[in-house]
Design a protein around this motif. Structure first.
Motif, PDB file in Angstrom:
ATOM      1  N   ALA A  22      -0.084 -66.944 -76.267  1.00  0.00           N
ATOM      2  CA  ALA A  22       0.578 -68.196 -75.883  1.00  0.00           C
ATOM      3  C   ALA A  22       1.654 -68.573 -76.897  1.00  0.00           C
ATOM      4  O   ALA A  22       2.723 -69.084 -76.526  1.00  0.00           O
ATOM      5  N   ALA A  23       1.406 -68.319 -78.177  1.00  0.00           N
ATOM      6  CA  ALA A  23       2.409 -68.593 -79.213  1.00  0.00           C
ATOM      7  C   ALA A  23       3.657 -67.751 -78.981  1.00  0.00           C
ATOM      8  O   ALA A  23       4.784 -68.256 -79.040  1.00  0.00           O
ATOM      9  N   VAL A  24       3.466 -66.471 -78.719  1.00  0.00           N
ATOM     10  CA  VAL A  24       4.600 -65.582 -78.457  1.00  0.00           C
ATOM     11  C   VAL A  24       5.357 -66.038 -77.214  1.00  0.00           C
ATOM     12  O   VAL A  24       6.592 -66.076 -77.208  1.00  0.00           O
ATOM     13  N   ALA A  25       4.646 -66.419 -76.178  1.00  0.00           N
ATOM     14  CA  ALA A  25       5.300 -66.902 -74.955  1.00  0.00           C
ATOM     15  C   ALA A  25       6.121 -68.159 -75.234  1.00  0.00           C
ATOM     16  O   ALA A  25       7.243 -68.298 -74.730  1.00  0.00           O
ATOM     17  N   ALA A  26       5.594 -69.066 -76.048  1.00  0.00           N
ATOM     18  CA  ALA A  26       6.327 -70.293 -76.376  1.00  0.00           C
ATOM     19  C   ALA A  26       7.594 -69.972 -77.163  1.00  0.00           C
ATOM     20  O   ALA A  26       8.663 -70.544 -76.900  1.00  0.00           O
ATOM     21  N   LEU A  27       7.505 -69.067 -78.121  1.00  0.00           N
ATOM     22  CA  LEU A  27       8.676 -68.704 -78.927  1.00  0.00           C
ATOM     23  C   LEU A  27       9.732 -67.993 -78.090  1.00  0.00           C
ATOM     24  O   LEU A  27      10.930 -68.243 -78.244  1.00  0.00           O
ATOM     25  N   LYS A  28       9.297 -67.117 -77.191  1.00  0.00           N
ATOM     26  CA  LYS A  28      10.244 -66.428 -76.301  1.00  0.00           C
ATOM     27  C   LYS A  28      10.902 -67.402 -75.325  1.00  0.00           C
ATOM     28  O   LYS A  28      12.085 -67.262 -75.001  1.00  0.00           O
ATOM     29  N   ALA A  29      10.142 -68.385 -74.852  1.00  0.00           N
ATOM     30  CA  ALA A  29      10.718 -69.393 -73.956  1.00  0.00           C
ATOM     31  C   ALA A  29      11.764 -70.224 -74.698  1.00  0.00           C
ATOM     32  O   ALA A  29      12.803 -70.576 -74.143  1.00  0.00           O
ATOM     33  N   ALA A  30      11.488 -70.512 -75.973  1.00  0.00           N
ATOM     34  CA  ALA A  30      12.413 -71.307 -76.775  1.00  0.00           C
ATOM     35  C   ALA A  30      13.679 -70.531 -77.114  1.00  0.00           C
ATOM     36  O   ALA A  30      14.770 -71.099 -77.171  1.00  0.00           O
ATOM     37  N   PHE A  31      13.545 -69.239 -77.345  1.00  0.00           N
ATOM     38  CA  PHE A  31      14.681 -68.403 -77.745  1.00  0.00           C
ATOM     39  C   PHE A  31      14.629 -67.120 -76.918  1.00  0.00           C
ATOM     40  O   PHE A  31      14.070 -66.106 -77.348  1.00  0.00           O
ATOM     41  N   PRO A  32      15.179 -67.162 -75.699  1.00  0.00           N
ATOM     42  CA  PRO A  32      15.034 -66.044 -74.757  1.00  0.00           C
ATOM     43  C   PRO A  32      15.600 -64.703 -75.224  1.00  0.00           C
ATOM     44  O   PRO A  32      15.273 -63.672 -74.638  1.00  0.00           O
ATOM     45  N   ARG A  33      16.405 -64.679 -76.271  1.00  0.00           N
ATOM     46  CA  ARG A  33      16.941 -63.412 -76.769  1.00  0.00           C
ATOM     47  C   ARG A  33      15.880 -62.568 -77.477  1.00  0.00           C
ATOM     48  O   ARG A  33      16.090 -61.391 -77.742  1.00  0.00           O
ATOM     49  N   LEU A  34      14.746 -63.161 -77.816  1.00  0.00           N
ATOM     50  CA  LEU A  34      13.694 -62.438 -78.544  1.00  0.00           C
ATOM     51  C   LEU A  34      13.044 -61.373 -77.675  1.00  0.00           C
ATOM     52  O   LEU A  34      12.763 -61.601 -76.498  1.00  0.00           O
ATOM     53  N   ARG A  35      12.775 -60.234 -78.284  1.00  0.00           N
ATOM     54  CA  ARG A  35      12.104 -59.116 -77.614  1.00  0.00           C
ATOM     55  C   ARG A  35      10.939 -58.654 -78.476  1.00  0.00           C
ATOM     56  O   ARG A  35      10.971 -58.753 -79.708  1.00  0.00           O
ATOM     57  N   ASP A  36       9.918 -58.107 -77.831  1.00  0.00           N
ATOM     58  CA  ASP A  36       8.763 -57.585 -78.564  1.00  0.00           C
ATOM     59  C   ASP A  36       9.196 -56.461 -79.486  1.00  0.00           C
ATOM     60  O   ASP A  36      10.111 -55.693 -79.180  1.00  0.00           O
TER      61      ASP A  36
END
Length: 156
Positions: A22-36
């Motif tokens: 859920a933390a990773v999902a929140a961070l990706k939602a906040a900054f969509p350029r992030l990739r695993d």
């Protein structure tokens, strides 16, 4: 160990994994350029990275305490200033007024409640750096969201 203890630990581990996801999902939602990004050997941190021409690059990690650490470089100064001015931190060390009016330099906010540190560097050549240390996921997501919005505003 007793079966009930093993079951309780297993349940805790499942919930912890869900919390990290859920933390990773929140961070990706906040900054969509992030990739695993793959984990390093011997490192339990969850890693996300980005690199995009004109927007800089960097990484965000979620550590095994559920805190976010980030380091972004080559971010346009105007994006950093627009994001920070939009967040309205209670104060930033060594700056009076909006960050957009500040000279090149490093400006820091240390949260006394959470022990997180937010460091914003406006570079002399027009590109700077953002470093987030030991931030709660909601606080890190707020900064990442502000950076994403400021970056998108500058692109339009």
């Amino acid at each position: 160990m007793q079966p009930a203890v093993l079951q309780a630990i297993d349940s805790w581990e499942q919930h912890w994994n869900e919390t990290q996801n859920a933390a990773v999902a929140a961070l990706k939602a906040a900054f969509p350029r992030l990739r695993d990004c793959p984990r390093y050997v011997g490192c339990d941190d969850l890693r996300l990275e980005y690199k995009e021409d004109g927007h800089g690059g960097g990484r965000v990690c979620v550590d095994n305490e559920g805190r976010a650490n980030a380091e972004f470089g080559q971010v346009p100064n105007e994006v950093i200033a627009r994001a920070v001015d939009g967040i309205m931190f209670p104060y930033l060390d060594d700056v009076d007024g909006p960050l957009r009016d500040a000279p090149p330099g490093t400006y820091v906010y240390e949260c006394e409640t959470s022990a997180a540190q937010f460091e914003f560097t406006l570079g002399a050549l027009g590109h700077g750096k953002v470093v987030i240390s030991f931030a709660t996921i909601p606080d890190a997501a707020a900064v990442l969201d502000a950076l994403a919005r400021a970056s998108d505003e500058g692109a339009t």
